[in-house]
Design an enzyme around this catalytic site. Structure first.
Site: not given
Ligand code: UD1
Length: 362
Positions: A204-206, A237, A281
């Site tokens: 997950l990083h969006r 992030r 994602d």
């Protein structure tokens, strides 16, 4: 012919690797790798050069992190100096990150032709920074290399002259084919104490998913409810946000979820290949799951690769935790679609790209 191949962020390295290799077959081509420094940690950058047998970058701009304007602007300032000094005949950019757009903008204003690899993909969601990068890069590129039919359709609809567009297939598949043997041999999951096909791999990083407390918390709630072990390689992030929102200690005390460092190319491919399913994602991982026939629940509302829904293993679940859990149950019960053979994947996309470039710019 001197080419500058631009890389900067993690998803760029596996796209440039087969192109660099294909260039070596042409003595008249000098392919120089320019690294913007958008990603700089060894785990986000250096390890990929080693894994993919890429030489060290010829030029390192060292730009680093920043807001979109600051980061893109700093890359443009730094790259313009290099482009003026080295006068490449062609600038080759891949994908949709800020480095892609920055280098393309510099080149086109210096009247250097730009080739864009992975052109034409659209999520039709302009809240994604990548969508803006894709649209603008395609608009200013002289040659567009397209992975799949939908890319040609999108470019045609936007009025791009079809003579500039070439349907060549996906260089990420070339890389997967080159390295899957090594990935199958490493059994990376064993190092994290989970069994083959007995864990969910999660990424997950969006910004839309991780930058706000409410959204990120919903995903953590979902991961905690998954009925199998979870491996979660954490993007920097995301790690920052988890710490900021006080969620890090909550996950760290959960015995089913293993937070692990970002993985290199070979280890990550191994983890995908041996996973029971993937929740992510990531634009690139959805393709890798489909090629390896691993179920992939996308934690996004849109995809720029609709073919992976119709013919691959991708299903969009967005941030609907209940839907995701139902589909996970289906996977575990053996009720999930299988991947069909995807067109234009034969491991020769990079060869075609370099062949077309030599013909075009002879
Ligand atoms: C970028 C790309 C995204 C891609 C992703 C893959 C853009 C707009 N986004 O997002 O399309 O899917 O890379 O990872 O180009 N950081 C580190 N170490 C690093 C790099 C970054 O700690 O080596 C941290 C920094 O705090 C930085 C943050 O991660 O501010 C975000 O990095 P950035 O390059 O801005 O975007 P990504 O989220 O990585």
């Amino acid at each position: 012919m001197r080419i500058h191949s631009i890389v900067g962020a993690r998803p760029n390295f596996m796209k440039i690797a087969p192109i660099h290799k294909a260039c070596l077959a042409y003595p008249a081509i000098e392919n120089r790798i320019v690294h913007t420094g958008q990603h700089y940690d060894d785990r986000m950058s250096g390890v990929f050069f080693k894994d993919l047998n890429l030489p060290e970058p010829d030029i390192y701009l060292g730009v680093g992190s920043g807001g979109h304007g600051a980061q893109t602007g700093a890359m443009m300032i730094a790259y313009e100096k290099i482009a003026l000094e080295e006068k490449p005949d062609l600038v080759l950019v891949v994908g949709d990150v800020n480095s892609t757009l920055a280098a393309a903008l510099v080149a086109v204003k210096l009247h250097i032709p730009v080739a864009h690899v992975e052109a034409g993909l659209r999520s039709f969601d302009r809240s994604m920074p990548e969508e803006i990068n894709r649209e603008l890069t395609d608009r200013i590129s002289s040659v567009l290399f397209v992975t799949e039919e939908v890319g040609m359709t999108n470019l045609g609809r936007e009025g791009v002259e079809m003579e500039r567009c070439h349907l060549v297939g996906d260089v990420m598949y070339d890389t997967l084919r080159n390295f899957i043997g090594r990935a199958e041999a490493v059994h990376a999951h064993a190092g994290f104490g989970v069994g083959k096909k007995e864990y969910a791999l999660v990424t997950l990083h969006r910004p839309a998913n991780v930058d706000r407390r409410k959204e990120l918390t919903r995903f953590i709630d979902l991961f905690e409810r998954l009925p199998l072990d979870v491996l979660f390689p954490v993007h920097p992030r995301t790690r920052q946000r988890l710490a900021e929102f006080g969620l890090l200690s909550r996950i760290e005390t959960n015995t089913r979820i293993r937070l692990i460092e970002p993985q290199g190319y070979i280890d990550f491919l191994s983890l995908v290949n041996d996973a029971r399913l993937v929740l992510c994602d990531s634009g690139g991982t959805q393709s890798e799951c489909s090629w390896l026939n691993v179920p992939c629940l996308m934690l996004r509302e849109t995809t720029e690769r609709p073919m992976l829904i119709t013919s691959g293993t991708v299903e969009l679940v967005g941030n609907d935790g209940e839907l995701a859990l139902r589909r996970v149950a289906d996977v575990l019960a053996g009720r999930y679609k299988q991947s069909a053979a995807l067109p234009f994947c034969d491991g020769r996309a990079a060869e075609r790209i370099v062949g077309i470039l030599t013909d075009t710019f002879r």
